[in-house]
Write an enzyme that holds these catalytic residues in place. Structure first.
Site, short mmCIF file in Angstrom:
data_model
loop_
_atom_site.label_atom_id
_atom_site.label_comp_id
_atom_site.label_asym_id
_atom_site.label_seq_id
_atom_site.Cartn_x
_atom_site.Cartn_y
_atom_site.Cartn_z
N ASP A 8 0.80 -1.14 0.03
CA ASP A 8 -0.07 -0.07 0.00
C ASP A 8 0.79 1.36 -0.08
O ASP A 8 1.62 1.46 0.72
CB ASP A 8 -1.06 -0.05 1.33
N ASN A 67 -10.09 -1.74 0.66
CA ASN A 67 -11.57 -1.02 1.35
C ASN A 67 -11.41 0.31 0.75
O ASN A 67 -12.59 0.86 0.82
CB ASN A 67 -11.37 -1.23 2.78
N HIS A 68 -10.30 1.03 0.60
CA HIS A 68 -10.38 2.55 0.30
C HIS A 68 -10.56 2.53 -1.31
O HIS A 68 -10.24 3.94 -1.68
CB HIS A 68 -9.07 2.98 0.91
#
Ligand SMILES: [Fe+2]
Ligand SMILES: [Fe+2]
Length: 279
Positions: A8, A67-68
């Site tokens: 990420d 999830n983002h």
């Protein structure tokens, strides 16, 4: 095939370390394919078209998320036309975008990338195991893909490990994301699938999982979610996983990569002529 999976990317410090390090990693490691999790690339929340274009220009071949993925609403306007960006496969079927795609490397080999998301301590979604199983059955290793990489975006290590074993022998690698801290469990599972519970993040590690530490600490102290979280701004560490596959599409090697910033550096050792020294 030599694959680099980059964890990420958190805001500008994360983007900067990828821009600084990826070109020479591509060269020194002889990479055939680069996957990057971009769910936190836009100031910690989601990804924009401009940022995705920057990543592609740096040599990223595929961007996974989690999830983002839709925090920046503009993604909804282009994700259906941009098949190099994946969102978790196990969102409801009507959701825009796709959760898997088959790519071709520069040398003409086929690599299937699947993005799935866990359900333990996360929003309820469709079953990630059934979702990944459907993709693996539709595009089996060796028959339809020379390599298969799965980004399992999840909070619970147990759910990620279970996914690793569920795919063992059917995928080249299962890598975890979302926790933003690299785990020390890189291994090749008995069936030949490379596995690491979390790739870590490309972030400033003087932080709380990549975010400036003040607000997260306050939130734990007071249980009030008042202030906004924003990425910590110090020099970032690039955290990634290097995977090499063999002629069967299974993993012959997995090694963590950490470079820049506060975390201790670790890199696969490259010998003269581009050969990698066995660990
Ligand atoms: Fe993340
Ligand atoms: Fe996440």
């Amino acid at each position: 095939m030599r694959i680099l999976f980059i964890g990420d990317v958190i805001g500008k410090p994360g983007r900067d370390v990828v821009a600084a390090e990826l070109p020479h990693l591509k060269e020194s490691l002889g990479l055939d394919f680069v996957v990057l999790n971009g769910e936190n690339a836009a100031h910690g929340f989601g990804i924009t078209r401009a940022i995705a274009s920057e990543f592609f220009a740096m040599g990223v071949d595929c961007i996974t998320t989690g999830n983002h993925w839709a925090d920046q609403k503009e993604i909804l306007s282009f994700i259906n036309d941009e098949d190099r960006i994946l969102r978790p496969r196990n969102f409801p079927p009507q959701t825009p975008g796709r959760g898997a795609n088959l790519f071709q490397t520069r040398s003409g080999e086929r690599i299937l990338v699947i993005n799935a998301m866990g359900r333990v301590f996360m929003d309820p979604l469709d079953d990630p195991f059934a979702s990944v199983d459907a993709e693996l059955n539709a595009c089996p290793l060796r028959e339809a893909a020379d390599a298969i990489l799965i980004d399992m975006h999840a909070e619970a290590t147990s759910e990620k490990m279970a996914m690793g074993h569920f795919c063992d022998g059917r995928a080249t690698a299962v890598v975890g994301t979302h926790q933003h801290v690299p785990t020390a469990d890189a291994q090749i599972l008995p069936g030949g699938t490379a596995y690491q519970s979390d790739a870590g993040a490309c972030a400033d590690y003087d932080s709380v999982i990549g975010m400036d530490k003040f607000q997260p600490v306050q939130r734990f102290l007071t249980k009030l979610s008042t202030g906004r979280f924003s990425p910590a701004t110090g020099p970032a560490t690039l955290c990634a996983i290097f995977i090499e596959s063999d002629a069967r599409g299974l993993a012959s090697r997995i090694e963590p990569v950490r470079v820049g910033g506060r975390l201790k550096e670790t890199l696969p050792v490259v010998q003269a002529g581009g050969k990698l020294r066995q660990p």
